[in-house]
Scaffold this active site. Structure first.
Site, PDB file in Angstrom:
ATOM      1  N   LYS A  23       0.916  -1.202   0.044  1.00 36.58           N
ATOM      2  CA  LYS A  23      -0.145   0.152  -0.197  1.00 36.58           C
ATOM      3  C   LYS A  23       0.928   1.382  -0.002  1.00 36.58           C
ATOM      4  O   LYS A  23       0.682   2.183  -0.730  1.00 36.58           O
ATOM      5  CB  LYS A  23      -0.902   0.016   1.343  1.00 36.58           C
ATOM      6  CG  LYS A  23      -1.667   1.293   1.557  1.00 36.58           C
ATOM      7  CD  LYS A  23      -2.521   1.393   2.776  1.00 36.58           C
ATOM      8  CE  LYS A  23      -1.714   1.615   4.087  1.00 36.58           C
ATOM      9  NZ  LYS A  23      -1.280   2.846   4.381  1.00 36.58           N
ATOM     10  N   ASN A  24       1.718   1.378   0.934  1.00 39.89           N
ATOM     11  CA  ASN A  24       2.778   2.537   1.039  1.00 39.89           C
ATOM     12  C   ASN A  24       3.630   2.856  -0.175  1.00 39.89           C
ATOM     13  O   ASN A  24       4.279   3.740  -0.120  1.00 39.89           O
ATOM     14  CB  ASN A  24       3.349   2.622   2.332  1.00 39.89           C
ATOM     15  CG  ASN A  24       2.229   2.666   3.417  1.00 39.89           C
ATOM     16  OD1 ASN A  24       1.213   2.938   3.239  1.00 39.89           O
ATOM     17  ND2 ASN A  24       2.590   2.365   4.799  1.00 39.89           N
ATOM     18  N   CYS A  26      -4.753  12.035  12.767  1.00 42.29           N
ATOM     19  CA  CYS A  26      -5.686  10.715  12.399  1.00 42.29           C
ATOM     20  C   CYS A  26      -5.678  10.074  13.868  1.00 42.29           C
ATOM     21  O   CYS A  26      -5.000  10.515  14.878  1.00 42.29           O
ATOM     22  CB  CYS A  26      -5.228   9.709  11.351  1.00 42.29           C
ATOM     23  SG  CYS A  26      -3.502   9.219  11.921  1.00 42.29           S
ATOM     24  N   ARG A  57       0.108  13.953  13.055  1.00 38.82           N
ATOM     25  CA  ARG A  57       0.661  13.925  11.428  1.00 38.82           C
ATOM     26  C   ARG A  57       0.807  15.165  11.023  1.00 38.82           C
ATOM     27  O   ARG A  57       0.012  15.419   9.879  1.00 38.82           O
ATOM     28  CB  ARG A  57      -0.627  12.952  10.789  1.00 38.82           C
ATOM     29  CG  ARG A  57      -0.964  11.832  11.568  1.00 38.82           C
ATOM     30  CD  ARG A  57       0.137  10.636  11.844  1.00 38.82           C
ATOM     31  NE  ARG A  57       0.662  10.116  10.550  1.00 38.82           N
ATOM     32  CZ  ARG A  57       0.166   9.037   9.893  1.00 38.82           C
ATOM     33  NH1 ARG A  57      -1.053   8.761  10.108  1.00 38.82           N
ATOM     34  NH2 ARG A  57       0.801   8.676   8.835  1.00 38.82           N
ATOM     35  N   ASP A  62       4.876   0.508  12.196  1.00 37.91           N
ATOM     36  CA  ASP A  62       3.652  -0.249  11.455  1.00 37.91           C
ATOM     37  C   ASP A  62       3.759  -1.646  12.016  1.00 37.91           C
ATOM     38  O   ASP A  62       2.537  -2.144  11.692  1.00 37.91           O
ATOM     39  CB  ASP A  62       3.758  -0.059  10.236  1.00 37.91           C
ATOM     40  CG  ASP A  62       3.485   1.409   9.584  1.00 37.91           C
ATOM     41  OD1 ASP A  62       3.637   1.686   8.343  1.00 37.91           O
ATOM     42  OD2 ASP A  62       3.131   2.203  10.476  1.00 37.91           O
ATOM     43  N   ARG A  96      -8.535  -0.586   4.949  1.00 33.60           N
ATOM     44  CA  ARG A  96      -7.540   0.241   4.310  1.00 33.60           C
ATOM     45  C   ARG A  96      -6.178  -0.221   3.792  1.00 33.60           C
ATOM     46  O   ARG A  96      -5.720   0.408   2.739  1.00 33.60           O
ATOM     47  CB  ARG A  96      -7.251   1.605   5.341  1.00 33.60           C
ATOM     48  CG  ARG A  96      -8.743   2.239   5.604  1.00 33.60           C
ATOM     49  CD  ARG A  96      -8.208   3.510   6.447  1.00 33.60           C
ATOM     50  NE  ARG A  96      -7.320   4.302   5.780  1.00 33.60           N
ATOM     51  CZ  ARG A  96      -6.787   5.552   6.095  1.00 33.60           C
ATOM     52  NH1 ARG A  96      -7.196   5.884   7.188  1.00 33.60           N
ATOM     53  NH2 ARG A  96      -6.006   6.062   5.407  1.00 33.60           N
TER      54      ARG A  96
HETATM   55  C1  EPZ Z   1       4.340   6.932   6.300  1.00 34.84           C
HETATM   56  O1  EPZ Z   1       3.489   8.085   6.949  1.00 34.84           O
HETATM   57  C2  EPZ Z   1       3.372   5.801   6.313  1.00 34.84           C
HETATM   58  N1  EPZ Z   1       2.191   5.988   5.534  1.00 34.84           N
HETATM   59  C3  EPZ Z   1       2.753   5.303   7.666  1.00 34.84           C
HETATM   60  O2  EPZ Z   1       2.029   4.290   7.568  1.00 34.84           O
HETATM   61  C4  EPZ Z   1       4.023   5.106   8.515  1.00 34.84           C
HETATM   62  O3  EPZ Z   1       3.677   4.745   9.791  1.00 34.84           O
HETATM   63  C5  EPZ Z   1       4.834   6.270   8.762  1.00 34.84           C
HETATM   64  O4  EPZ Z   1       5.393   6.754   7.172  1.00 34.84           O
HETATM   65  C6  EPZ Z   1       6.245   6.004   9.524  1.00 34.84           C
HETATM   66  O5  EPZ Z   1       6.969   4.879   8.936  1.00 34.84           O
HETATM   67  C7  EPZ Z   1       2.413   6.126   4.088  1.00 34.84           C
HETATM   68  O6  EPZ Z   1       3.296   5.790   3.730  1.00 34.84           O
HETATM   69  C8  EPZ Z   1       1.017   6.243   3.236  1.00 34.84           C
HETATM   70  P1  EPZ Z   1       6.333  10.272   8.580  1.00 34.84           P
HETATM   71  P2  EPZ Z   1       3.945   9.350   6.968  1.00 34.84           P
HETATM   72  O7  EPZ Z   1       6.026  11.505   7.769  1.00 34.84           O
HETATM   73  O8  EPZ Z   1       4.600   9.683   6.032  1.00 34.84           O
HETATM   74  C9  EPZ Z   1       6.760  13.732  11.849  1.00 34.84           C
HETATM   75  C10 EPZ Z   1       0.329   2.624   7.821  1.00 34.84           C
HETATM   76  O9  EPZ Z   1      -0.046   2.025   8.779  1.00 34.84           O
HETATM   77  N2  EPZ Z   1       6.511  14.721  10.938  1.00 34.84           N
HETATM   78  O10 EPZ Z   1       7.293   9.503   8.102  1.00 34.84           O
HETATM   79  O11 EPZ Z   1       2.768  10.290   7.396  1.00 34.84           O
HETATM   80  C11 EPZ Z   1       5.125  12.881  12.209  1.00 34.84           C
HETATM   81  O12 EPZ Z   1       4.634  13.344  13.033  1.00 34.84           O
HETATM   82  C12 EPZ Z   1       0.850   4.284   7.962  1.00 34.84           C
HETATM   83  O13 EPZ Z   1       0.354   1.967   6.621  1.00 34.84           O
HETATM   84  C13 EPZ Z   1       6.377  16.023  11.027  1.00 34.84           C
HETATM   85  O14 EPZ Z   1       6.731  16.278  12.209  1.00 34.84           O
HETATM   86  O15 EPZ Z   1       4.735   9.635   8.287  1.00 34.84           O
HETATM   87  C14 EPZ Z   1       6.044  11.609  12.919  1.00 34.84           C
HETATM   88  O16 EPZ Z   1       6.382  11.567  14.050  1.00 34.84           O
HETATM   89  C15 EPZ Z   1       0.424   4.696   9.382  1.00 34.84           C
HETATM   90  N3  EPZ Z   1       6.353  16.876  10.150  1.00 34.84           N
HETATM   91  C16 EPZ Z   1       7.221  11.276  11.974  1.00 34.84           C
HETATM   92  O17 EPZ Z   1       7.606  12.530  11.302  1.00 34.84           O
HETATM   93  C17 EPZ Z   1       5.972  16.506   8.864  1.00 34.84           C
HETATM   94  O18 EPZ Z   1       6.090  17.339   7.947  1.00 34.84           O
HETATM   95  C18 EPZ Z   1       7.286  10.314  10.698  1.00 34.84           C
HETATM   96  O19 EPZ Z   1       6.187  10.589  10.021  1.00 34.84           O
HETATM   97  C19 EPZ Z   1       6.085  15.070   8.581  1.00 34.84           C
HETATM   98  C20 EPZ Z   1       6.371  14.295   9.533  1.00 34.84           C
END
Ligand code: EPZ
Length: 420
Positions: free
Chosen positions: A22-23, A116, A121, A307, A399
């Site tokens: 998915k990702n 979420c 996020r 995850d 999802r």
């Molecule tokens: C991706 O989400 C995945 N989703 C998530 O999978 C996964 O848990 C996550 O990466 C971490 O591996 C997809 O790829 C669609 P991040 P993403 O930006 O990109 C902070 C699932 O279960 N952050 O890597 O949204 C954030 O708060 C889902 O399949 C900021 O502060 O995650 C978090 O603490 C859930 N500012 C950390 O970085 C930003 O602008 C990592 O978030 C962006 C992120």
């Protein structure tokens, strides 16, 4: 609304075919906005999030033809550049269209994705990087309004935090930008690697793929021709089914899997007592009868993935001894704990750390899914709980898991999808 009815069985046995990730699918679908041709994508998982993103592209005017696990996307007719709240609210990864649309059309409006269940996020890092590339960004009545008066210019980006979709967004924007963009502290997840590899194989020029420093040489606005490609296997789906083998003490073989993407998960399962037979694209788990306790801290790839945290927490409720699980990425990713406690698990929470105080007999009952991976943790617990478990609100599960009940039924689980 659907729910899952699960009764425990003596053990599972057989093969489970792993679907596309998915990702990886989500950024690669957004990537078609950079293409001048119609793009064929194979091995897409049948999950709600993919349908949502394809619906979003169709709403923007793209021509999408979906057939089984393949889709053909032609973004030539794409004429709308506003991703509206009604879609974005159902899937925050819609933010992945921001970079490509802005780079191609010079303007884009995307509803703020909002938080979420697992956390706030934020997307501040995405926006800050685009502003560094010359975008003007305003937030107005819940929408991100982005324009590039003088086009996007390559520059040096340093992410304060490693962000998976943030890295994907900026890579895609940089491909069409003028000049060279370097991204330091880039995400190294396999899903980001595949995005870069597909772009590189089709006219983009990206160096440092798989490392924390990516260098992207922009085409100056020229769209690229993208040949057909196939989505990599879903490492989180695979890890979830390995945990199903471990918690039910069953020998299960995963096929169409990429073992290289599961290093941290396999080594933690080995620490807990399982052994493995691994080939190029299969993994067989040989679980131990006695599960050992474990210490886990979630971090970015290649470390232990957040995850998989919920699934291992469910498994740890069957370990002989105390397990400690620390969630470092998201502020609210322990909602499965209260539901597992209702089933009889002995878990205590202290901030970002869950302590599982040894093995507990789990009893089936009605439980509620709260987010995608929490749902899969409840399925794992239900597979070994005494009596019947009904898992409600499984739209969360749908999802990100392709045909989960069919795949588990195929290896002997007593699991039914019913409607209430
Ligand atoms: C991706 O989400 C995945 N989703 C998530 O999978 C996964 O848990 C996550 O990466 C971490 O591996 C997809 O790829 C669609 P991040 P993403 O930006 O990109 C902070 C699932 O279960 N952050 O890597 O949204 C954030 O708060 C889902 O399949 C900021 O502060 O995650 C978090 O603490 C859930 N500012 C950390 O970085 C930003 O602008 C990592 O978030 C962006 C992120």
């Amino acid at each position: 609304m659907d729910y899952l009815k699960i009764n425990s069985v003596k053990s599972l046995n057989g093969k489970i075919q792993i679907s596309g990730a998915k990702n990886a699918s989500l950024p690669l679908i957004a990537m078609t906005i950079l293409a001048k041709n119609s793009v064929n994508i194979k091995n897409l998982p049948h999950v709600a999030d993919i349908n949502t993103l394809i619906k979003l592209l169709s709403n923007l005017g793209a021509d999408c033809k979906f057939l089984d696990d393949r889709v053909t996307i032609d973004t030539k007719p794409l004429h709308e550049t506003k991703a509206t709240y009604d879609i974005v609210k159902t899937m925050r990864a819609s933010i992945l269209v921001l970079g490509p649309i802005l780079a191609r059309f010079g303007h884009c409006e995307v509803s703020l994705p909002g938080g979420c269940a697992i956390g706030q996020r934020p997307i501040d890092l995405h926006l800050k990087a685009l502003e560094q590339m010359g975008a003007k960004i305003e937030i107005k009545s819940g929408y991100i309004q982005a324009t590039t008066p003088n086009g996007l210019k390559g520059c040096d980006i340093n992410f304060d935090k490693i962000t998976v979709t943030g890295t994907a967004n900026i890579v895609m924007a940089a491909v069409l930008a003028d000049g060279v963009t370097s991204i330091s502290n880039a995400a190294r997840e396999p899903e980001v690697v595949q995005l870069c590899e597909v772009l590189n194989a089709n006219g983009a020029k990206i160096e440092g793929i798989g490392t924390a420093v990516l260098t992207i040489y922009g085409t100056g606005g020229k769209l690229i021709d993208i040949k057909e490609f196939s989505i990599i296997p879903d490492r989180i789906e695979a890890g979830t089914y390995l945990c199903a083998g471990a918690i039910t003490r069953s020998e299960v073989t995963l096929t169409h899997v990429e073992p290289k993407h599961l290093g941290a998960v396999i080594s933690k399962l080995e620490e807990m007592g399982s052994k493995f037979s691994i080939t190029e694209d299969t993994i067989t788990i040989h679980p131990s009868q006695n599960i050992k306790p474990v210490k886990i801290t979630t971090q970015e790839y290649p470390a232990f993935p957040t995850d998989m945290q919920a699934q291992f927490l469910a498994l740890a409720t069957q370990a002989d001894g105390v397990s400690i699980i620390e969630e470092k990425l998201f502020e609210n990713r322990f909602m499965h704990v209260s539901e597992l406690q209702r089933m009889g698990a002995d878990i205590s929470l202290n901030g970002h750390t869950a302590t599982v105080n040894g093995k507990a007999k789990l009893c089936g009952t009605d439980v509620m899914a709260t987010d995608l991976r929490a749902s899969s943790a409840l399925v794992l617990a239900a597979l070994i709980a005494d009596g019947e478990t009904n898992i409600h609100r499984i739209y969360h599960l749908d999802r990100g898991y392709d045909s989960l009940e069919k795949k588990l039924e195929g290896v002997g689980a007593n699991i039914k999808r019913l409607s209430e």
